[in-house]
Design a protein around this motif. Sequence first.
Motif, PDB file in Angstrom:
ATOM      1  N   PHE A   1      -5.430   6.674   9.238  1.00  0.00           N
ATOM      2  CA  PHE A   1      -4.404   7.002   8.236  1.00  0.00           C
ATOM      3  C   PHE A   1      -3.041   6.449   8.647  1.00  0.00           C
ATOM      4  O   PHE A   1      -2.238   6.064   7.784  1.00  0.00           O
ATOM      5  N   ALA A   2      -2.776   6.402   9.953  1.00  0.00           N
ATOM      6  CA  ALA A   2      -1.502   5.828  10.419  1.00  0.00           C
ATOM      7  C   ALA A   2      -1.430   4.361  10.003  1.00  0.00           C
ATOM      8  O   ALA A   2      -0.420   3.904   9.418  1.00  0.00           O
ATOM      9  N   PHE A   3      -2.501   3.633  10.265  1.00  0.00           N
ATOM     10  CA  PHE A   3      -2.500   2.196   9.914  1.00  0.00           C
ATOM     11  C   PHE A   3      -2.452   2.019   8.397  1.00  0.00           C
ATOM     12  O   PHE A   3      -1.706   1.192   7.873  1.00  0.00           O
ATOM     13  N   MET A   4      -3.252   2.805   7.678  1.00  0.00           N
ATOM     14  CA  MET A   4      -3.309   2.660   6.212  1.00  0.00           C
ATOM     15  C   MET A   4      -1.961   2.991   5.577  1.00  0.00           C
ATOM     16  O   MET A   4      -1.599   2.439   4.537  1.00  0.00           O
ATOM     17  N   SER A   5      -1.230   3.905   6.214  1.00  0.00           N
ATOM     18  CA  SER A   5       0.023   4.375   5.620  1.00  0.00           C
ATOM     19  C   SER A   5       1.217   3.513   5.991  1.00  0.00           C
ATOM     20  O   SER A   5       2.223   3.525   5.286  1.00  0.00           O
ATOM     21  N   CYS A   6       1.124   2.790   7.084  1.00  0.00           N
ATOM     22  CA  CYS A   6       2.287   2.024   7.572  1.00  0.00           C
ATOM     23  C   CYS A   6       2.099   0.515   7.442  1.00  0.00           C
ATOM     24  O   CYS A   6       3.086  -0.225   7.477  1.00  0.00           O
ATOM     25  N   LEU A   7       0.858   0.060   7.344  1.00  0.00           N
ATOM     26  CA  LEU A   7       0.603  -1.383   7.394  1.00  0.00           C
ATOM     27  C   LEU A   7      -0.019  -1.868   6.093  1.00  0.00           C
ATOM     28  O   LEU A   7      -0.811  -1.155   5.478  1.00  0.00           O
ATOM     29  N   ASP A   8       0.354  -3.077   5.735  1.00  0.00           N
ATOM     30  CA  ASP A   8      -0.286  -3.745   4.596  1.00  0.00           C
ATOM     31  C   ASP A   8      -1.237  -4.807   5.129  1.00  0.00           C
ATOM     32  O   ASP A   8      -1.085  -5.268   6.259  1.00  0.00           O
TER      33      ASP A   8
END
Length: 423
Positions: A119-126
């Motif tokens: 979720f950290a990656f999905m929420s911060c990275l495109d």
Amino acid sequence: MIVLYLSDYKKFCIKMPTVSDRGLIMPDSPIRKLAPLARKAKAEGIKVYHLNIGQPDLPTPPEALAAIKNITRTILEYSPSEGILSFRQKLVSYYRKFNIEVGVEDIIVTAGGSEAVTFAFMSCLDPGDEIIVPEPAYANYEAFAVVAGAKIKSIAAKIEEGFALPPIEEFEKLITPKTKGIMICNPNNPTGYLYTQQEMNAIRDLVKKYDLYLFSDEVYREFCYTGAPYISAFHLEGIEQNVVLVDSVSKRYSECGLRIGALITKNKAVRANVMKFCQARLSPPLIGQIAAEASLDADSDYMLNIYNEYVARRKFLIDGLNRIDGVYSPIPMGAFYTVARLPVDDSDKFCAWLLSDYQYKGQTIFMAPATGFYTGSERGHNEVRIAYVLKKEDLAAALEVLQEALKVYPGSKVRQKEVAAEL
Ligand SMILES: Cc1ncc(COP(=O)(O)O)c(C=O)c1O
């Protein structure tokens, strides 16, 4: 004849939908990919010592087990998407013990640390965004980056330097307009390294300078052995909005099966994004949260006993490894892993051979080849990760198996040296 001809024709014409490219580039888990060989060895009656996986053999707190046994609910309902309030409130006090000052609103409960990273990656990275990761690194960061369509740029930490943080200039060289963050694991899985204040300050300055996210996986914070302080990303001043902390109860309470972790950030915009992913998956595990909340009441002796056990195992394992001809392991400062260098041609082949072709007194060992902890294909070929999650007697037996195996493995430099000496 015609019927045969038609069925053959049909067989050749059967169209298969294609699978996703994302799935195809998803890496295998270095920790689990040799599991079928281990299963086969066990089916043949061989005792396999599992040094491959961070599954502690130590007991779960009795408070957690009692909480599960005493459930009086009549419905096992969904919990709030962000997690049960009383659990999150108790976590606030837990973090305060480590001088981590967070509010209940900053804590989002997840299905394990794994979901927190995802979720950290999905929420911060495109898709296409990059994150810089010192390696060797926990292998699933790469897997979760694939899920988010992001790219890992890696920097190798060196075994000769005890896997200390590579010079910060090396990080800076990798920064491009696509760079969105740095991912660290502290104390580190797989190396056991604990970042110093100086190293953490260097990371902080870089994060500030380029306005990056600092994804900090701190699931092993209880396990620091050298007296050196544990520095949380939340201890670093001036980057409070950049930090996304990953946590889990899996390791500290021997609760890998509960599937409870947390994502903690003071950044409201990130939290708003994370909550949308949380809502889509509805709820973190209810029973897991009940048990994890109860674990926070574990007796202080519980943590102390676990800690002392790892201290003893760490010394036993590392001393034992360094006594074996050609083997070298730095002394890990935390977590319950080490990355050791072995005198072998190829650690993937060696680890597979141990399971498929070798036994010593009816026993063998399962280690994780270190290649899977590096994103490139060049590194880790003579390294393995070993988890000291077994009792001392089992570690002793595992060390004996390793020592004997290195004398006969065809790609072993120890064996080659002995053969050359005999000629
Ligand atoms: C560094 C690190 N982070 C995250 C995880 C994920 O743990 P879980 O999903 O069980 O909480 C692990 C598991 O081994 C780990 O070692």
